[in-house]
Design an enzyme around this catalytic site. Structure first.
Site, PDB file in Angstrom:
ATOM      1  N   LYS A 266     -10.222  -5.219   9.056  1.00 14.09           N
ATOM      2  CA  LYS A 266      -9.097  -4.289   9.159  1.00 14.09           C
ATOM      3  C   LYS A 266      -9.018  -3.705  10.566  1.00 14.09           C
ATOM      4  O   LYS A 266     -10.026  -3.624  11.266  1.00 14.09           O
ATOM      5  CB  LYS A 266      -9.306  -3.112   8.173  1.00 14.09           C
ATOM      6  CG  LYS A 266      -9.121  -3.449   6.716  1.00 14.09           C
ATOM      7  CD  LYS A 266      -9.372  -2.228   5.845  1.00 14.09           C
ATOM      8  CE  LYS A 266      -9.211  -2.536   4.374  1.00 14.09           C
ATOM      9  NZ  LYS A 266      -7.818  -2.901   3.982  1.00 14.09           N
ATOM     10  N   ARG A 340      -9.555  -7.629  -6.148  1.00  5.55           N
ATOM     11  CA  ARG A 340      -9.201  -8.501  -7.276  1.00  5.55           C
ATOM     12  C   ARG A 340     -10.338  -9.467  -7.591  1.00  5.55           C
ATOM     13  O   ARG A 340     -10.481  -9.897  -8.739  1.00  5.55           O
ATOM     14  CB  ARG A 340      -7.874  -9.224  -6.995  1.00  5.55           C
ATOM     15  CG  ARG A 340      -7.889 -10.150  -5.809  1.00  5.55           C
ATOM     16  CD  ARG A 340      -6.502 -10.491  -5.300  1.00  5.55           C
ATOM     17  NE  ARG A 340      -5.907  -9.388  -4.537  1.00  5.55           N
ATOM     18  CZ  ARG A 340      -4.705  -9.422  -3.984  1.00  5.55           C
ATOM     19  NH1 ARG A 340      -3.942 -10.505  -4.102  1.00  5.55           N
ATOM     20  NH2 ARG A 340      -4.250  -8.389  -3.299  1.00  5.55           N
TER      21      ARG A 340
HETATM   22  N1  BES Z   1      -8.649  -1.395  -0.418  1.00  6.53           N
HETATM   23  C1  BES Z   1      -7.506  -2.064   0.064  1.00  6.53           C
HETATM   24  C2  BES Z   1      -6.186  -1.433  -0.392  1.00  6.53           C
HETATM   25  C3  BES Z   1      -5.896  -0.034   0.114  1.00  6.53           C
HETATM   26  C4  BES Z   1      -5.088   0.159   1.220  1.00  6.53           C
HETATM   27  C5  BES Z   1      -6.388   1.059  -0.547  1.00  6.53           C
HETATM   28  C6  BES Z   1      -4.811   1.434   1.662  1.00  6.53           C
HETATM   29  C7  BES Z   1      -6.092   2.334  -0.114  1.00  6.53           C
HETATM   30  C8  BES Z   1      -5.299   2.525   1.001  1.00  6.53           C
HETATM   31  C9  BES Z   1      -7.514  -3.504  -0.415  1.00  6.53           C
HETATM   32  O1  BES Z   1      -8.764  -4.081  -0.580  1.00  6.53           O
HETATM   33  C10 BES Z   1      -6.802  -4.320   0.596  1.00  6.53           C
HETATM   34  O2  BES Z   1      -7.295  -4.425   1.677  1.00  6.53           O
HETATM   35  N2  BES Z   1      -5.656  -4.896   0.220  1.00  6.53           N
HETATM   36  C11 BES Z   1      -4.887  -5.688   1.092  1.00  6.53           C
HETATM   37  C12 BES Z   1      -4.473  -6.921   0.335  1.00  6.53           C
HETATM   38  C13 BES Z   1      -3.900  -8.005   1.189  1.00  6.53           C
HETATM   39  C14 BES Z   1      -4.953  -8.555   2.124  1.00  6.53           C
HETATM   40  C15 BES Z   1      -3.373  -9.095   0.286  1.00  6.53           C
HETATM   41  C16 BES Z   1      -3.699  -4.872   1.528  1.00  6.53           C
HETATM   42  O3  BES Z   1      -3.192  -4.061   0.749  1.00  6.53           O
HETATM   43  O4  BES Z   1      -3.284  -5.005   2.687  1.00  6.53           O
HETATM   44 MN    MN Z   2      -9.525  -4.902   1.203  1.00  6.77          MN
END
Ligand code: BES
Ligand code: MN
Ligand code: ZN
Length: 489
Positions: A266, A340
């Site tokens: 990230k 997931r």
């Molecule tokens: N933990 C994150 C989602 C999240 C984002 C929670 C902001 C709280 C605040 C999750 O694991 C994630 O990174 N999701 C990605 C999915 C994508 C790579 C398909 C996302 O939401 O960008």
């Molecule tokens: Mn994630």
């Protein structure tokens, strides 16, 4: 962990109130003439209360808002807080009023004059939630809070009504503590240690280690944690409060103690918020604590998958293929779509082992749900209208926002992978729905199920009516009520 404010109830005692050196809060039933004790207090304060109530500033206040009379004449109190709360208020309004009292609580504590107000127990509930502070890492801790004493006409009756509510409040605060805790403290093991300590409450707690998870075939979950120094774990919490042999309700939580994204790392900006990525597991844990504390008459099992998603020489790569416990293979397109993968195995395990009557999972699963619903509502995805309606009703009654989102075979199509049974990420369109659709592949047709995407409501950017800025504990109250209304009555 945060320190809890003690709340107790005693018979209304005018002389006692007149000796309080901390704060005094007075519930003013705006639809009624102030009661006898309030009028006596007003005389002692040389009419300060009646002058305040006659002032335009009081008229402008909304229900559950309050006005402070600081260092008033006639009594030793630091402040007398006038709290607007009609007798026919809702429970939600009464909690907000309690939260307004709790927010102002100082070291010297508060005496709450509730007399015969029918919502005294709800006010106490709100006070516990509103006085919550996560301050143990402030070395010079200025937020230490004293205790709350409610003056009521029938202390035994109010105490009895308040006891189960205080149990739920303790559950909410437990969740908030877990979510607020930084990831160097709340490692997977730090988390499971706190859950193991709940054995004292009568919960049956099992901690499955990596070797056991490997034997069960949970390669989807294990792949996420394989770049971390903290071992992956699954914790099973059972509360046996219902009829023997009756199928339990299952609660499943995503417990990513920190989500760097893994090799699909990230951006740095805001990454510190990913300490909250165990929020789903936190809510499940808080509900289990509440059920045990109030000795709920229901069988409920909580299962949480605890992992840390780190980049490392041993970490999972984009393009890796893993086999889930169910047997389906998954192509890991993006290591940041890890929630997931964790839930796929935990959902399957919960169904295989417990044959639950119903199942709800909670997860801070997608950023896309924040784009869709902001911080006001969690997204609810379900294969069962009856269960979903019952949940949305419970959430509304508790003032916890939830909004149903669609599922459908057209979205499922998007999960197709060239080399495996499915892929874990399929781009931006409908990001929250495709994530839910992925989870649905690990839910049996016969299991009534809801997926709650709580990414937006777990750690909102500002304080809410019942919580200071930080973790909210969203969902503990709604799930506790769902269990109470559908399994215990
Ligand atoms: N933990 C994150 C989602 C999240 C984002 C929670 C902001 C709280 C605040 C999750 O694991 C994630 O990174 N999701 C990605 C999915 C994508 C790579 C398909 C996302 O939401 O960008
Ligand atoms: Mn994630
Ligand atoms: Zn995540």
């Amino acid at each position: 962990m945060s320190e809890q404010v003690l709340v107790d109830f005693r018979e209304t005692d005018f002389d006692g109130l007149c000796q309080v050196s901390g704060r005094v809060a007075v519930l003013i039933a705006a639809d009624d003439r102030p009661g006898a004790i309030v009028r006596r207090l007003d005389r002692k304060m040389r009419g300060a209360i009646s002058r305040a109530l006659a002032n335009g500033a009081w008229a402008k206040l909304k229900v559950a808002e309050a006005l402070d009379l600081k260092f008033p004449a006639g009594v030793p109190a630091e402040a007398v807080q006038l709290v607007k709360l009609p007798r026919k208020s809702t429970g939600i309004e009464a909690r907000k009023a309690g939260s307004a009292i709790g927010r102002e609580l100082g070291e010297a504590g508060v005496a709450v004059l509730a007399a015969n107000h029918p919502r005294a127990a709800d006010v106490a509930f709100g006070l516990t939630l509103g006085s919550y502070a996560f301050s143990q890492y402030h070395t010079d801790d200025k937020t230490k809070k004293g205790n709350a004493t409610f003056h009521v006409d029938k202390p035994d009756a109010v105490r009895a009504a308040a006891a189960p509510m205080q149990a739920v409040a303790q559950g909410v605060c437990f969740t908030r503590d877990l979510v607020n805790e930084p990831a160097n403290v709340l490692t997977t093991v730090g988390f499971s240690d706190r859950l193991a300590a709940m054995r004292d409450l009568g919960l049956e707690i099992e901690i499955l280690d990596e070797e056991q998870l490997e034997k069960l075939g949970m390669r989807a979950l294990l792949g996420v944690g394989q770049g971390s120094e903290s071992p992956s774990q699954v914790v099973v919490m059972q509360w046996h409060g219902g009829a023997k042999g009756q199928a339990p309700f299952a609660l499943v939580g995503k417990g990513v103690v920190f989500d760097t994204g893994g090799i699909s790392i990230k951006p740095a900006l805001g990454m510190e918020e990913m300490t909250m990525d165990m929020g789903g597991a936190g809510v499940v844990s808080g509900v289990m604590r509440a059920l045990a504390l109030r000795k709920a008459r229901a069988n409920v099992v909580g299962v949480v998958g605890l992992v840390e998603n780190m980049p490392d020489g041993r970490a999972q790569r984009p393009g890796d293929v893993v086999r889930s416990m169910k047997g389906d293979t998954i192509e890991v397109i993006n290591t940041d779509a890890e929630g997931r993968l964790v839930l796929a195995d935990v959902l399957w395990y919960a169904q295989e082992r417990f044959k639950p009557a119903g199942m709800i999972n909670l997860a801070t699963l997608t950023g896309a749900i924040i784009i869709g619903l902001g911080h006001e509502n969690a997204g609810a995805f379900s294969n069962d209208d009856t269960l979903c309606k019952a949940f949305l009703k419970a959430a509304a009654a508790e003032g916890e926002g939830a909004w149903r989102m669609p599922l459908g075979p057209a979205y499922d199509e998007l999960l197709k992978s060239r080399i495996a049974d499915m892929k874990n990420s399929c781009g931006r369109p409908a990001g929250s729905i495709t994530a839910a659709q992925f989870l649905k592949r690990f839910v049996k047709d016969e299991t009534p199920w809801i997926h709650l995407d709580i990414a937006g409501v777990t750690l909102p950017p500002k304080a809410t009516a019942l919580a200071p800025k930080g973790a909210t504990g969203w969902g503990v109250m709604a799930l506790d009520r769902l269990i109470r209304d559908t399994m215990e009555s």
